[in-house]
Design an enzyme around this catalytic site. Sequence first.
Site, PDB file in Angstrom:
ATOM      1  N   ASP A 145       0.868  -1.182   0.000  1.00  0.00           N
ATOM      2  CA  ASP A 145       0.000   0.000   0.000  1.00  0.00           C
ATOM      3  C   ASP A 145       0.902   1.228   0.000  1.00  0.00           C
ATOM      4  OD1 ASP A 145      -2.124   1.708   0.158  1.00  0.00           O
ATOM      5  OD2 ASP A 145      -2.556   1.334   2.271  1.00  0.00           O
TER       6      ASP A 145
ATOM      7  N   ASP B  92      -2.777   2.435  -6.139  1.00  0.00           N
ATOM      8  CA  ASP B  92      -1.711   2.477  -5.133  1.00  0.00           C
ATOM      9  C   ASP B  92      -1.624   1.263  -4.220  1.00  0.00           C
ATOM     10  OD1 ASP B  92      -4.083   3.028  -3.848  1.00  0.00           O
ATOM     11  OD2 ASP B  92      -3.247   4.568  -2.548  1.00  0.00           O
ATOM     12  N   GLU B  93      -2.317   0.182  -4.546  1.00  0.00           N
ATOM     13  CA  GLU B  93      -2.180  -1.001  -3.698  1.00  0.00           C
ATOM     14  C   GLU B  93      -2.448  -2.277  -4.481  1.00  0.00           C
ATOM     15  OE1 GLU B  93      -5.031  -1.716  -0.574  1.00  0.00           O
ATOM     16  OE2 GLU B  93      -6.462  -0.329  -1.475  1.00  0.00           O
TER      17      GLU B  93
END
Length: 349
Positions: free
Chosen positions: A11, A106-107
């Site tokens: 993350d 983003d993860e």
Amino acid sequence: MTKLRKIIHIDMDYFFAQVEEKANPSLKDKPFAVGGTNPKRGVISTCNYIAREYGVRSAMPTAIAMQKCPNLILLNTDFAKYKAASAVIRDIFYYFTDKVEPLSLDEAYLDVTDVKEYKNSATLIAQAIKQEIFNKTGLTGSAGVAPNKLLAKIASDINKPNGLYVVTPKQVDSFVKDLPVKKLFGVGKVSQEKLKSMGVETCLDLQQLSLATLVDKFGKFGSSLYNYARGIDNREVNPVRIRKSVSVENTYLEDLKTLGACLEKLPSLYDKLTSRMTEEHYKSIIGIVVKFTDTKFNKTSLTRVAKILDKEMLKNLIIELHQKRNHPIRLIGIGVKLGEIDDKQMDLF
């Protein structure tokens, strides 16, 4: 005997804000936020850690954020920039394993069970991934390492920013017992309040309830709760992850009494939705939907067949839906339907 899995959840730290900080280093020591540039009606997408020290948070109305931090710098979102950084990061993931399940820009989850390099150590692999991301982008991310997706995602949030937290198979029992149930996958505000009314606030509390009781109270999800409370999660990392929908919603502290007030919420919801979408999602859009919940908790939604995410169509759906409601609006949700599915089944929410 079931083979133990080695799952990593990566993350990225305050991703949008960190990308902006990298592009403009002068922001590094100043409180700033991305999104919500309308000081009266805006909503913060994310902010750096200096701003968080003032109490600024994601999804916070800009007006409140400015009260908490009067010198807060507000930046417009730049999704082209964020997607470019995300593409570099994703290529790094695929360098280490093909078993990558992106969740957003983003993860992602990575299954490194069969990776022989780095002594087949998920911890060493996670360290290497974090270092490679930093080397190529200058950005930091946090990693959680665990035997399953549930625990890996929870672990990645523990030592932020730039953190690494490992839950070994032997540590699972002790790790989960004190976890708040709100940390469990699928437990939202409604489920959390329902569990609280049953005297359940931690996983240890949840372990005291029988499978039959949980299924009776929560239906099929009760079986998942029973397992999650014990740190059990059999969901696979799906490298060809097919999502039927991507959606976002927001409940507002003040009722939205006019159409104009509802339309003013669209830009922040739109930004939030696009931040959760990957390139694959954009390629498989078949419809868009808007949902309202009014102050009497009546839910209404409208869908339209569409091949692209069209903000103007979303705006028109909001206008059409608002005409059907006679009460102030408490919640607005927007989303896209993905894949091949009959239009009559387009219920994202």
